[in-house]
Design a protein around this motif. Sequence first.
Motif, short mmCIF file in Angstrom:
data_model
loop_
_atom_site.label_atom_id
_atom_site.label_comp_id
_atom_site.label_asym_id
_atom_site.label_seq_id
_atom_site.Cartn_x
_atom_site.Cartn_y
_atom_site.Cartn_z
N ASN A 27 -5.78 0.45 -1.26
CA ASN A 27 -5.27 -0.91 -1.20
C ASN A 27 -5.59 -1.48 0.18
OD1 ASN A 27 -3.95 -3.29 -1.49
ND2 ASN A 27 -1.94 -2.41 -1.89
N LYS A 28 -6.57 -2.38 0.21
CA LYS A 28 -7.03 -2.95 1.47
C LYS A 28 -5.90 -3.67 2.21
CE LYS A 28 -10.80 -5.90 3.17
NZ LYS A 28 -10.03 -6.46 4.24
N ALA A 29 -4.96 -4.24 1.48
CA ALA A 29 -3.86 -4.96 2.11
C ALA A 29 -2.99 -4.04 2.96
CB ALA A 29 -3.00 -5.64 1.04
N ASP A 30 -2.83 -2.78 2.56
CA ASP A 30 -2.04 -1.84 3.35
C ASP A 30 -2.65 -1.63 4.73
OD1 ASP A 30 -0.20 -1.53 1.35
OD2 ASP A 30 -0.94 0.44 0.71
N TYR A 31 -3.96 -1.53 4.79
CA TYR A 31 -4.63 -1.30 6.06
C TYR A 31 -4.56 -2.54 6.94
CZ TYR A 31 -6.25 2.47 3.16
OH TYR A 31 -6.30 3.53 2.30
N ASP A 32 -4.71 -3.71 6.32
CA ASP A 32 -4.56 -4.96 7.08
C ASP A 32 -3.15 -5.07 7.65
OD1 ASP A 32 -7.15 -5.87 6.66
OD2 ASP A 32 -6.62 -6.95 4.83
N ARG A 33 -2.17 -4.73 6.82
CA ARG A 33 -0.78 -4.79 7.29
C ARG A 33 -0.53 -3.79 8.42
NH1 ARG A 33 0.97 -4.71 1.44
NH2 ARG A 33 1.03 -6.92 0.90
N ALA A 34 -1.07 -2.59 8.28
CA ALA A 34 -0.88 -1.57 9.33
C ALA A 34 -1.45 -2.06 10.65
CB ALA A 34 -1.54 -0.26 8.91
N MET A 44 4.98 2.62 5.76
CA MET A 44 4.80 4.07 5.68
C MET A 44 5.40 4.61 4.39
SD MET A 44 6.33 7.04 8.17
CE MET A 44 7.96 6.99 7.45
N VAL A 45 6.54 4.10 4.00
CA VAL A 45 7.22 4.58 2.79
C VAL A 45 6.53 4.07 1.52
CG1 VAL A 45 9.39 4.48 1.51
CG2 VAL A 45 9.42 4.80 3.98
N ARG A 46 6.05 2.86 1.54
CA ARG A 46 5.52 2.23 0.33
C ARG A 46 4.05 2.50 0.03
NH1 ARG A 46 8.39 -3.71 0.46
NH2 ARG A 46 10.49 -2.94 0.09
N THR A 47 3.27 2.83 1.04
CA THR A 47 1.83 3.00 0.81
C THR A 47 1.55 4.24 -0.05
OG1 THR A 47 -0.34 3.05 1.84
CG2 THR A 47 1.40 4.32 2.92
N LYS A 48 0.48 4.15 -0.80
CA LYS A 48 0.06 5.28 -1.63
C LYS A 48 -0.96 6.17 -0.90
CE LYS A 48 0.91 3.00 -6.03
NZ LYS A 48 2.29 3.19 -5.92
N ASP A 49 -1.42 5.73 0.26
CA ASP A 49 -2.38 6.49 1.07
C ASP A 49 -1.60 7.48 1.94
OD1 ASP A 49 -4.31 7.51 2.72
OD2 ASP A 49 -5.15 5.58 3.28
N LEU A 87 1.26 -6.07 16.69
CA LEU A 87 2.35 -6.96 17.06
C LEU A 87 3.65 -6.22 17.34
CD1 LEU A 87 1.75 -9.93 14.59
CD2 LEU A 87 1.11 -9.74 16.99
N ALA A 88 3.60 -4.90 17.34
CA ALA A 88 4.77 -4.04 17.65
C ALA A 88 5.93 -4.30 16.70
CB ALA A 88 5.19 -4.21 19.10
N GLN A 89 5.64 -4.46 15.43
CA GLN A 89 6.68 -4.65 14.41
C GLN A 89 6.94 -3.30 13.74
OE1 GLN A 89 5.09 -7.77 11.93
NE2 GLN A 89 5.80 -9.36 13.34
N TRP A 90 7.70 -2.46 14.45
CA TRP A 90 7.90 -1.08 14.02
C TRP A 90 8.70 -0.98 12.73
CZ3 TRP A 90 4.13 -0.42 16.68
CH2 TRP A 90 4.05 -0.50 18.05
N ASP A 91 9.65 -1.89 12.49
CA ASP A 91 10.42 -1.85 11.25
C ASP A 91 9.52 -2.07 10.03
OD1 ASP A 91 12.68 -1.42 12.73
OD2 ASP A 91 13.31 -3.53 12.71
N HIS A 92 8.64 -3.03 10.14
CA HIS A 92 7.71 -3.30 9.04
C HIS A 92 6.73 -2.14 8.86
CE1 HIS A 92 9.10 -7.36 8.43
NE2 HIS A 92 8.97 -7.60 9.75
N LEU A 93 6.34 -1.53 9.96
CA LEU A 93 5.45 -0.38 9.90
C LEU A 93 6.12 0.80 9.19
CD1 LEU A 93 2.55 0.17 10.85
CD2 LEU A 93 3.51 1.15 12.92
N LEU A 94 7.41 0.99 9.43
CA LEU A 94 8.16 2.04 8.77
C LEU A 94 8.24 1.79 7.26
CD1 LEU A 94 9.95 4.57 9.02
CD2 LEU A 94 11.89 3.03 9.28
#
Length: 81
Positions: A2-9, A25-30, A15-22
């Motif tokens: 899912n290309k969107a997961d990598y863009d989001r990461a 981490m839980v939702r990605t299938k990679d 931007l140091a948005q660690w909550d969104h990164l967490l």
Amino acid sequence: MNKADYDRALHYAKLAQWDHLLILMVRTKDDILSKKIKQFLHAYHFQYDYTRMEYCFYELLRYAEYANEKAAGEQNEAIFV
């Protein structure tokens, strides 16, 4: 992939948005992306050695950029085939 997961990461890491990164981490299938995010967040919160945190951060960015380019290439191949 899912290309969107990598863009989001990439976006969340830069931007140091660690909550969104967490959450990513839980939702990605990679599994590898999830592992890289986990290693970075663990180093960020629990490591006192800045070089280790920096290493994990750049590993996450490198993998996200690599996987993003690979996913884009696969999408282009699917379009032209």
